[in-house]
Design a protein around this motif. Sequence first.
Motif, short mmCIF file in Angstrom:
data_model
loop_
_atom_site.label_atom_id
_atom_site.label_comp_id
_atom_site.label_asym_id
_atom_site.label_seq_id
_atom_site.Cartn_x
_atom_site.Cartn_y
_atom_site.Cartn_z
N VAL A 48 38.19 49.48 -20.61
CA VAL A 48 39.68 49.94 -20.01
C VAL A 48 39.43 50.59 -18.79
O VAL A 48 40.51 50.86 -18.15
N GLU A 49 38.19 51.40 -18.51
CA GLU A 49 38.14 52.06 -17.33
C GLU A 49 36.77 52.04 -16.86
O GLU A 49 35.69 52.14 -17.75
N ASN B 35 42.32 41.89 -14.86
CA ASN B 35 43.35 42.75 -14.35
C ASN B 35 43.06 44.21 -14.55
O ASN B 35 42.50 44.69 -15.36
N GLY B 36 43.55 44.93 -13.42
CA GLY B 36 43.50 46.41 -13.62
C GLY B 36 44.10 46.97 -12.53
O GLY B 36 44.70 46.33 -11.47
N TYR B 37 43.91 48.26 -12.19
CA TYR B 37 44.27 48.99 -11.00
C TYR B 37 42.98 49.57 -10.32
O TYR B 37 42.41 50.27 -11.15
N ILE B 38 43.08 49.36 -8.98
CA ILE B 38 41.65 49.83 -8.29
C ILE B 38 41.99 51.05 -7.23
O ILE B 38 42.91 50.66 -6.92
N SER B 39 41.27 52.03 -7.29
CA SER B 39 41.38 52.90 -6.30
C SER B 39 39.64 53.45 -6.02
O SER B 39 38.80 52.98 -6.74
N ASN B 40 39.62 53.98 -5.18
CA ASN B 40 38.25 54.64 -4.78
C ASN B 40 37.65 55.18 -5.71
O ASN B 40 37.99 56.06 -6.36
N ASN B 41 36.40 54.48 -6.34
CA ASN B 41 35.71 55.32 -7.43
C ASN B 41 36.31 54.89 -8.59
O ASN B 41 35.79 55.59 -9.71
N ARG B 42 37.36 54.18 -8.67
CA ARG B 42 37.99 54.15 -10.05
C ARG B 42 38.78 52.93 -10.44
O ARG B 42 39.60 52.35 -9.51
N LEU B 43 38.44 52.25 -11.37
CA LEU B 43 39.09 51.25 -12.10
C LEU B 43 39.78 51.25 -13.46
O LEU B 43 39.16 51.83 -14.26
N THR B 44 41.34 51.33 -13.50
CA THR B 44 41.84 51.68 -14.63
C THR B 44 42.81 50.67 -15.21
O THR B 44 43.19 49.74 -14.58
#
Length: 165
Positions: free
Chosen positions: A111-112, A85-94
């Motif tokens: 974690v990131e 699980n996580g949050y995805i955006s351009n160039n970033r997984l948090t």
Amino acid sequence: MSLTVTLTFFLILSPFVSSLTTIGDNTASAYEILQDFNFPMGILPKGATGYELDRKTGKFRAYLNGSCSFSLEGSYQLKYKSTVNGYISNNRLTGLTGVSVKVLFLWLNIVEVTRGGDDLEFSVGIASASFPIDNFYECPQCGCGLDCVNGPVRKLKIKPSVYSF
């Protein structure tokens, strides 16, 4: 069922169906979704069975066929739970959960993950390590990582400053 009942049933359910496809539109694979956000597919092991993505919030969930562990170059041991699980955006997984790495004698949660040019930086909270992106063009396989045919082990390229605090 009569045509009227079927049509009424469809009309009642269509708002729910359309919102579900927005959240988990599985026309692409989890690997293709990673690439849509500028990540290489090799940050997930082979065998992802599906995913969910809420494009409004970036909430991402990838499903594997069970838990998975392997070593890379014999020095890095990785574990994936059956759901990442996580949050995805351009160039970033948090906000990642479900992936951990063994550092010395401790298992730490990754974690990131951020991409900066041709490098990926993996953070465990208190420390991070950078690796060239070309290490992740191929997906590792559960159990054997990148050495599944007993051939020469591909060396994992490490950036000169492996850990930063």
